[in-house]
Motif scaffolding. Structure first.
Motif, PDB file in Angstrom:
ATOM      1  N   ALA A 160       0.891  -1.345  -0.094  1.00  0.00           N
ATOM      2  CA  ALA A 160      -0.082   0.038  -0.135  1.00  0.00           C
ATOM      3  C   ALA A 160       0.872   1.245   0.002  1.00  0.00           C
ATOM      4  N   LEU A 161       1.861   1.126   0.835  1.00  0.00           N
ATOM      5  CA  LEU A 161       2.766   2.484   0.739  1.00  0.00           C
ATOM      6  C   LEU A 161       3.571   2.561  -0.635  1.00  0.00           C
ATOM      7  N   GLU A 162       3.884   1.568  -1.232  1.00  0.00           N
ATOM      8  CA  GLU A 162       4.434   1.709  -2.515  1.00  0.00           C
ATOM      9  C   GLU A 162       3.395   2.102  -3.703  1.00  0.00           C
ATOM     10  N   ILE A 163       2.059   1.858  -3.366  1.00  0.00           N
ATOM     11  CA  ILE A 163       1.106   2.289  -4.275  1.00  0.00           C
ATOM     12  C   ILE A 163       1.008   4.028  -3.997  1.00  0.00           C
ATOM     13  N   ALA A 164       1.012   4.157  -2.980  1.00  0.00           N
ATOM     14  CA  ALA A 164       0.695   5.493  -2.600  1.00  0.00           C
ATOM     15  C   ALA A 164       1.889   6.441  -3.059  1.00  0.00           C
ATOM     16  N   LYS A 165       3.232   5.973  -3.055  1.00  0.00           N
ATOM     17  CA  LYS A 165       4.456   6.504  -3.432  1.00  0.00           C
ATOM     18  C   LYS A 165       4.476   6.741  -5.045  1.00  0.00           C
ATOM     19  N   ALA A 196      -8.534  -0.069   1.079  1.00  0.00           N
ATOM     20  CA  ALA A 196      -9.669  -0.263   0.782  1.00  0.00           C
ATOM     21  C   ALA A 196     -10.120  -0.197  -0.563  1.00  0.00           C
ATOM     22  N   ASP A 197      -9.464   0.712  -1.363  1.00  0.00           N
ATOM     23  CA  ASP A 197      -9.777   1.133  -2.802  1.00  0.00           C
ATOM     24  C   ASP A 197      -9.318  -0.310  -3.396  1.00  0.00           C
ATOM     25  N   MET A 198      -8.183  -0.937  -3.053  1.00  0.00           N
ATOM     26  CA  MET A 198      -7.808  -2.290  -3.798  1.00  0.00           C
ATOM     27  C   MET A 198      -8.910  -3.353  -3.545  1.00  0.00           C
ATOM     28  N   MET A 199      -9.376  -3.329  -2.356  1.00  0.00           N
ATOM     29  CA  MET A 199      -9.934  -4.554  -2.022  1.00  0.00           C
ATOM     30  C   MET A 199     -11.554  -4.430  -2.978  1.00  0.00           C
ATOM     31  N   GLU A 206     -15.947  -6.057  -1.810  1.00  0.00           N
ATOM     32  CA  GLU A 206     -16.545  -5.088  -2.259  1.00  0.00           C
ATOM     33  C   GLU A 206     -17.338  -4.202  -0.987  1.00  0.00           C
ATOM     34  N   LYS A 207     -17.065  -2.685  -1.196  1.00  0.00           N
ATOM     35  CA  LYS A 207     -17.401  -1.818  -0.212  1.00  0.00           C
ATOM     36  C   LYS A 207     -19.169  -1.888  -0.251  1.00  0.00           C
ATOM     37  N   PRO A 208     -19.446  -2.010   1.130  1.00  0.00           N
ATOM     38  CA  PRO A 208     -20.921  -1.870   1.367  1.00  0.00           C
ATOM     39  C   PRO A 208     -21.833  -1.107   0.433  1.00  0.00           C
TER      40      PRO A 208
END
Length: 331
Positions: A160-165, A196-199, A206-208
């Motif tokens: 997740a940190l790599e994606i953010a970077k 959350a976005d990846m999931m 999926e988000k509710p």
């Protein structure tokens, strides 16, 4: 003959005791209130008010008289409740005209007494609303708990940190005027948002959605049933009756259905993965069955070569009755 006579006597006793057991006690409700079957509602109400005032328990001081007044007052109130309502009065008149239908009269009496006083529709709508609210809250709670867990796993946290970077969203730890605790909280929030976005985007969790709650499912069910029926009828007509060849969309649909993937999960696959499935023509039954056998064999080999499986075999061989657990094993 004697048995029949005894039965008739028994039934006569039941019928004679009916008025005492039901409604108004020893007297019928009309006699109790001092009215006739031809009396209207106003006359019945007037008679009730008069008798209720006469036999109100507060008018009596002696314990015996007070107890008798309470019993009489309750019977008067019960008789009024029967005669004030048109439907219950109609059932009561029917019982008086047909005392031989004892069990049917008994059923109607207790059916009315135990019947719910609240409109069943209101209860049902309230129950659906409560279930929908709990369903929506539970879905968000489970979703957030899954995010919290994944954010605590180093592998997913680093990813997740790599994606953010890569997206330029990384938190600068050397920001001026920002404490380490604030930076830690910002980083934690960023990691959770990316997970959350990846999931959600990968279709794994999926988000509710509001459309998933019970209320929306019930309201939209006619449209869903219509859409499903139309799709099935069109499919049967085109490919079972007319024997048309599958198009690209139909092939993808069959492959996705065989793999038990949702549209979102299928869209999240890379083009290479999709081409791999499509090149094997998994929409053909024979090809799909062959693919399933290969996957089962691959899973069997993977399990046999896993560290956990090797540990189990050593344990069975040595019989030392010791088993350790290591989360780094390939299960």
């Amino acid at each position: 003959m004697w048995i029949n006579l005894l039965c008739l006597v028994y039934m006569a006793n039941i019928v004679s005791a009916q008025y005492e057991d039901l409604y108004c006690g020893e007297l019928n409700c009309y006699d109790l209130l001092g009215v006739t079957r031809d009396s209207n509602k106003a006359e019945i109400s007037k008679a009730y008010r008069k008798l209720a005032g006469q036999w109100h328990p507060d008018r009596f001081r002696e314990p015996a008289q007070k107890k008798e007044a309470e019993t009489r007052f309750m019977r008067i109130a019960a008789g009024y409740e029967v005669l004030r309502d048109e439907e219950s009065r109609k059932e009561y008149d029917y019982m008086m005209d047909h005392p031989e239908e004892y069990f049917a009269n008994y059923y109607r009496y207790y059916k009315r007494r135990v019947a719910p006083q609240v409109d069943v529709r209101v209860v049902l709508l309230s129950l659906i609303s409560i279930v929908s609210a709990l369903q929506y809250y539970s879905a968000w709670y489970n979703f957030n708990q899954a995010i919290i867990y994944l954010a605590s796993v180093p592998k997913y946290r680093i990813q997740a940190l790599e994606i953010a970077k890569s997206k330029g969203l990384a938190i600068n730890p050397k920001q001026k005027g920002v404490s380490k605790e604030q930076i830690r909280k910002l980083e934690e929030e960023l990691v959770r948002n990316i997970i959350a976005d990846m999931m959600d985007s990968n279709g794994g969790y999926e988000k509710p959605q509001v459309r998933s709650i019970l209320w929306v499912q019930i309201v939209s069910s006619p449209l869903k049933i219509y859409t499903w029926t139309r799709f099935q009828a069109d499919w049967i007509w085109r490919f079972c009756v007319l024997r048309q060849d599958y198009g690209d969309m139909e092939k993808e649909y069959l492959v996705r259905t065989n793999l038990k993937l949702s549209e979102k999960q299928w869209a999240a696959l890379s083009d290479l993965e999709k081409d791999g499935y499509m090149s094997r023509e998994l929409w053909v039954r024979e090809n799909w069955e062959e693919y399933v056998k290969e996957e089962e064999e691959r899973e069997r080999i993977r399990h046999a070569e896993s560290g956990r499986s090797k540990q189990e075999r050593r344990w069975l061989k040595n019989s030392d009755n010791r088993m350790t657990f290591d989360e780094n094993y390939d299960w």
